[in-house]
Design a protein around this motif. Sequence first.
Motif, PDB file in Angstrom:
ATOM      1  N   ALA A   1       0.960  -0.806   0.076  1.00 20.70           N
ATOM      2  CA  ALA A   1      -0.370  -0.382   0.085  1.00 20.70           C
ATOM      3  C   ALA A   1       0.108   1.296  -0.012  1.00 20.70           C
ATOM      4  N   SER A   2       1.827   1.095   0.358  1.00 18.21           N
ATOM      5  CA  SER A   2       3.174   2.357   0.563  1.00 18.21           C
ATOM      6  C   SER A   2       3.386   2.893  -0.530  1.00 18.21           C
ATOM      7  N   SER A   3       3.918   1.540  -1.670  1.00 20.17           N
ATOM      8  CA  SER A   3       4.656   1.676  -2.465  1.00 20.17           C
ATOM      9  C   SER A   3       3.392   2.096  -3.814  1.00 20.17           C
ATOM     10  N   ALA A   4       2.133   1.508  -3.555  1.00 19.03           N
ATOM     11  CA  ALA A   4       1.145   1.946  -4.636  1.00 19.03           C
ATOM     12  C   ALA A   4       0.551   4.158  -4.489  1.00 19.03           C
ATOM     13  N   ARG A   5       0.737   4.398  -2.300  1.00 17.24           N
ATOM     14  CA  ARG A   5       0.880   5.430  -2.427  1.00 17.24           C
ATOM     15  C   ARG A   5       1.937   6.509  -2.986  1.00 17.24           C
ATOM     16  N   ARG A   6       2.812   5.984  -2.749  1.00 21.79           N
ATOM     17  CA  ARG A   6       3.805   6.760  -3.511  1.00 21.79           C
ATOM     18  C   ARG A   6       3.835   7.206  -5.289  1.00 21.79           C
ATOM     19  N   ARG A   7       3.404   6.325  -6.189  1.00 18.86           N
ATOM     20  CA  ARG A   7       2.515   6.380  -7.181  1.00 18.86           C
ATOM     21  C   ARG A   7       1.619   7.035  -7.239  1.00 18.86           C
ATOM     22  N   MET A   8       0.727   6.818  -5.995  1.00 22.53           N
ATOM     23  CA  MET A   8      -0.547   8.083  -6.508  1.00 22.53           C
ATOM     24  C   MET A   8      -0.074   9.342  -6.392  1.00 22.53           C
ATOM     25  N   ARG A   9       0.938   9.643  -5.199  1.00 27.05           N
ATOM     26  CA  ARG A   9       1.698  11.316  -4.863  1.00 27.05           C
ATOM     27  C   ARG A   9       2.598  11.311  -6.032  1.00 27.05           C
ATOM     28  N   ALA A  10       3.227  11.011  -6.219  1.00 33.15           N
ATOM     29  CA  ALA A  10       4.072  10.796  -7.749  1.00 33.15           C
ATOM     30  C   ALA A  10       2.845  11.741  -8.953  1.00 33.15           C
ATOM     31  N   SER A  11       2.437  11.691  -9.139  1.00 34.59           N
ATOM     32  CA  SER A  11       1.363  11.483 -10.313  1.00 34.59           C
ATOM     33  C   SER A  11       0.211  12.788 -10.407  1.00 34.59           C
ATOM     34  N   ARG A  12       0.367  12.992  -8.547  1.00 35.48           N
ATOM     35  CA  ARG A  12      -1.038  14.267  -8.614  1.00 35.48           C
ATOM     36  C   ARG A  12      -0.053  15.310  -8.833  1.00 35.48           C
ATOM     37  N   ALA A  13      -1.277  16.333  -9.117  1.00 39.45           N
ATOM     38  CA  ALA A  13      -0.632  17.605  -9.677  1.00 39.45           C
ATOM     39  C   ALA A  13      -1.768  18.790  -8.875  1.00 39.45           C
ATOM     40  N   VAL A  14      -1.393  20.264  -9.287  1.00 40.64           N
ATOM     41  CA  VAL A  14      -2.230  20.934  -7.947  1.00 40.64           C
ATOM     42  C   VAL A  14      -2.954  21.699  -9.188  1.00 40.64           C
TER      43      VAL A  14
END
Length: 323
Positions: A175-188
């Motif tokens: 879940a932590s690895s998946a969360r990093r992927r999600m954070r890296a993709s997010r834009a403001v």
Amino acid sequence: MRTQLTTGDGRFDPSLGAIMSERRQLINLAYRLLGSLADAEDVVQEAYVRWYAMSPPQQEAIESPGGWLTKVASRICLDQLRSARARRESYVGEWIPEPLPDRTEWTEGRPGGTAADPADRVTLDESVTMAFLVVVESMTPAERVAFILHDVFRYSFAEVAEIVGRSPAACRQLASSARRRMRASRAVEAPAARRVDVVRDFRRAWETKDIAALVGLLDPDATALADGGGLVNAAPHPIAGGEEIARYLIAVAGRVPEQTILERTVNGRPGLVVQHGGVTTSVIAFGFDGDRIKHCWAVRNPEKLRAWTGAWTGARTSRTVTG
């Protein structure tokens, strides 16, 4: 799948109502895991088939029928995800998750556009936007299941471990690895109202073939994907660059003499629906960086447009693009 709330001898059984009330939760879970409403429906039906294949004593021995159904549905999804990669290697073009309309416009795609069972509707929140689902697609099957179950549906890692077949600590890492992927993709992103305005301006620029206006609305590093599934023409590769995307859209408008572009909610965000001769041919979702469009996801595969067929109700904004 619709089940009568009666026993074999015709007596009303209130426990069946509790079992069937889990359907919406299961559909929501399976859609987020698989990115396909059709596949989610199949998974949920199979979970119920397995429940009703058990004897009454076996059913009564299960302390939490809802938890049992969730575990079974999640395991079926996990099996499908592990085999999906092989299937999608032969998929023509880019694979994009199935787009969903706003709940007020939901149809089953049957003749006459009959309304779907409310239990089948997917709750449209942040975890079902196209941008979210596309990132989920990049995760491994185990990462996806651990992340969705824990971060979206709030299952404990001990519960997730029973489904994934790994230790709670391993599931925490997934879940932590998946969360990093999600954070890296997010834009403001710009506020919601501004995104609505941008999509409306995008529609108008496309209708009038105003390439300069389109370029101004697109991020210079924007990308566009078109999914036809091999059934209809689609861009075989991602289109990169705002100007390149704008020129592609103008070319598409020129090849289709008359198409109607409608402003719609796609997976909870402002999007567009393209119709030709009254038939929905494309559904377009957008991802933003600030107040510019950074991603365009266009789905043209008819198998993924079932929820968009049928009559549309209410006053809608639409124009016709002529060649």
